[in-house]
Write an enzyme that holds these catalytic residues in place. Structure first.
Site, mmCIF file in Angstrom:
data_model
loop_
_atom_site.group_PDB
_atom_site.id
_atom_site.type_symbol
_atom_site.label_atom_id
_atom_site.label_comp_id
_atom_site.label_asym_id
_atom_site.label_seq_id
_atom_site.Cartn_x
_atom_site.Cartn_y
_atom_site.Cartn_z
ATOM 1 N N ASN A 162 -2.297 17.480 33.609
ATOM 2 C CA ASN A 162 -1.188 18.106 32.889
ATOM 3 C C ASN A 162 -0.801 17.193 31.711
ATOM 4 O O ASN A 162 -0.397 16.046 31.923
ATOM 5 C CB ASN A 162 -0.006 18.287 33.853
ATOM 6 N N HIS B 294 3.365 15.671 29.008
ATOM 7 C CA HIS B 294 4.103 14.462 28.641
ATOM 8 C C HIS B 294 3.561 13.789 27.387
ATOM 9 O O HIS B 294 4.251 12.962 26.784
ATOM 10 C CB HIS B 294 4.186 13.500 29.826
ATOM 11 N N ARG C 129 9.561 12.558 18.068
ATOM 12 C CA ARG C 129 9.688 12.342 16.620
ATOM 13 C C ARG C 129 9.283 13.575 15.808
ATOM 14 O O ARG C 129 9.279 13.520 14.592
ATOM 15 C CB ARG C 129 8.796 11.154 16.194
ATOM 16 N N HIS D 176 2.363 23.488 30.206
ATOM 17 C CA HIS D 176 3.493 24.358 30.560
ATOM 18 C C HIS D 176 4.192 24.772 29.270
ATOM 19 O O HIS D 176 4.780 23.929 28.581
ATOM 20 C CB HIS D 176 4.448 23.569 31.473
ATOM 21 N N ARG E 200 7.209 26.067 28.097
ATOM 22 C CA ARG E 200 8.563 26.348 28.589
ATOM 23 C C ARG E 200 9.305 27.254 27.620
ATOM 24 O O ARG E 200 9.068 27.227 26.418
ATOM 25 C CB ARG E 200 9.344 25.042 28.781
ATOM 26 N N ARG F 250 10.445 22.633 24.964
ATOM 27 C CA ARG F 250 10.847 21.224 24.833
ATOM 28 C C ARG F 250 9.643 20.293 24.626
ATOM 29 O O ARG F 250 9.803 19.188 24.161
ATOM 30 C CB ARG F 250 11.674 20.774 26.032
ATOM 31 N N HIS F 251 8.448 20.711 25.044
ATOM 32 C CA HIS F 251 7.283 19.855 24.751
ATOM 33 C C HIS F 251 6.124 20.660 24.146
ATOM 34 O O HIS F 251 5.829 20.524 22.977
ATOM 35 C CB HIS F 251 6.865 19.012 25.963
ATOM 36 N N GLU G 275 0.931 26.989 32.735
ATOM 37 C CA GLU G 275 2.115 27.196 33.586
ATOM 38 C C GLU G 275 3.175 27.897 32.759
ATOM 39 O O GLU G 275 3.401 27.531 31.597
ATOM 40 C CB GLU G 275 2.689 25.853 34.030
ATOM 41 N N THR H 248 12.532 18.842 35.403
ATOM 42 C CA THR H 248 11.175 19.326 35.625
ATOM 43 C C THR H 248 11.265 20.460 36.643
ATOM 44 O O THR H 248 12.351 20.759 37.137
ATOM 45 C CB THR H 248 10.244 18.182 36.092
ATOM 46 N N THR H 249 10.129 21.095 36.969
ATOM 47 C CA THR H 249 10.160 22.243 37.878
ATOM 48 C C THR H 249 10.558 21.778 39.278
ATOM 49 O O THR H 249 9.804 21.079 39.941
ATOM 50 C CB THR H 249 8.773 22.916 37.911
ATOM 51 N N GLU I 47 -0.297 27.373 44.272
ATOM 52 C CA GLU I 47 -0.169 25.925 44.092
ATOM 53 C C GLU I 47 1.014 25.480 44.931
ATOM 54 O O GLU I 47 2.146 25.940 44.732
ATOM 55 C CB GLU I 47 0.031 25.567 42.614
ATOM 56 N N HIS J 83 2.917 18.279 41.680
ATOM 57 C CA HIS J 83 4.282 17.835 41.391
ATOM 58 C C HIS J 83 4.553 16.470 42.029
ATOM 59 O O HIS J 83 4.588 16.356 43.246
ATOM 60 C CB HIS J 83 5.346 18.824 41.856
#
Ligand code: PXP
Length: 259
Positions: free
Chosen positions: A6, A9, A17, A42, A44, A48-49, A69, A99-100, A150, A214
């Site tokens: 995953n 991150h 930035r 993921h 979202r 956010r990422h 995801e 997080t989830t 999962e 997770h």
């Protein structure tokens, strides 16, 4: 056990930035070079990422299968239907969560899940459901005709960390265990392993394919890998955290060795 890496991150670091680095396509190549089996991302609702353009670029450029995801929000489902990742893992999503934090509420969202699963499968996308490990959730997952489940390994990972590291007791997701003695924590840990083991076995007997994820890391994976019938793990935070010191390729190689 197969390894899905995953890479959310890595996007977290980039979004800190809002620049182009670290580049996710570079990460995809390194996962492939290190022998990872799948890329997990993921998308979202709050973006956010991972961004929409990331999903498109990664799906178009990856030599590895993509596991996307996502929640069942209509807007996100449309994106998946258009971009066609190899697999979609449906997860619950709350805006305020770090997080989830738990598996899907299958009963509460039964009709919505059923219709999303049908749409995705019709578009030739495999579907996985991120669920808490129990016989009930597996029965319902089978009724919903998912391809994969999962199993949420968060409880296992949190209790393991409380027993083996200095994880602060204020950690957001372990409130229910905060006042337990070491003896009680050990009982909770073996309970969580039994739940995972029984769930995986039952799911396999129903011809469901079984993944887990997770909070898995370089310490707890040694215990987790002993659970039979789990075909794949999806691991993110611990691998990306280690890669800061060792490089991504080496962090993945180390994890593959443990698996
Ligand atoms: N699997 C699912 C369904 C997830 O939601 C997550 C977290 O995004 C992971 C695996 C990876 O978890 P971690 O980053 O804790 O390894």
């Amino acid at each position: 056990m197969l390894l899905g890496v995953n890479i959310d991150h890595i996007a977290v670091l980039r979004e800190a930035r809002r620049v182009n680095s670290p580049n996710l396509i570079d990460a995809v190549s390194l996962v492939e070079r290190a022998g990872g089996d799948q890329i997990t991302i993921h998308l979202r609702e709050d973006r956010r990422h991972i961004q929409d353009s990331d999903v498109e670029n990664i799906i178009n450029n990856s030599v590895l299968p993509i596991n996307l995801e996502m929640s069942v929000a209509d807007e996100i489902v449309e994106i998946a239907l258009k971009l066609k990742p190899h697999r979609v893992t449906l997860v619950p999503e709350k805006r305020e969560e770090v997080t989830t934090e738990g598996g899907l509420d299958l009963e509460g969202n039964y009709e919505k899940l059923k219709s999303v699963i049908e749409k995705l499968q019709k578009a030739d996308i495999e579907v996985s459901l991120f669920i808490d490990p129990s016989i009930e959730t597996i029965k319902t997952s089978k009724e919903l005709k998912t391809d994969w489940i999962e199993l949420h390994t968060g409880k296992f990972a949190n209790v393991f960390a409380m027993l083996n590291s200095n994880l602060p007791k204020s950690h957001h997701s372990i409130d229910e265990f905060a006042n337990l003695s070491r003896k009680e924590l050990k009982t909770e840990l073996s309970k969580s392993i039994d739940e995972l083991r029984e769930s995986a076995k039952f799911a396999k007997s129903l011809s469901l394919r079984v993944a887990g994820g997770h909070g898995l890391n370089y310490q707890n994976i040694k215990l987790f890998r002993e659970i039979e019938d789990i075909e794949e793990v999806n691991i993110g935070q611990s691998i990306v955290a280690r890669s800061v010191f060792t490089g991504l390729e080496s962090a993945i190689l180390e994890m593959i060795e443990l698996l």
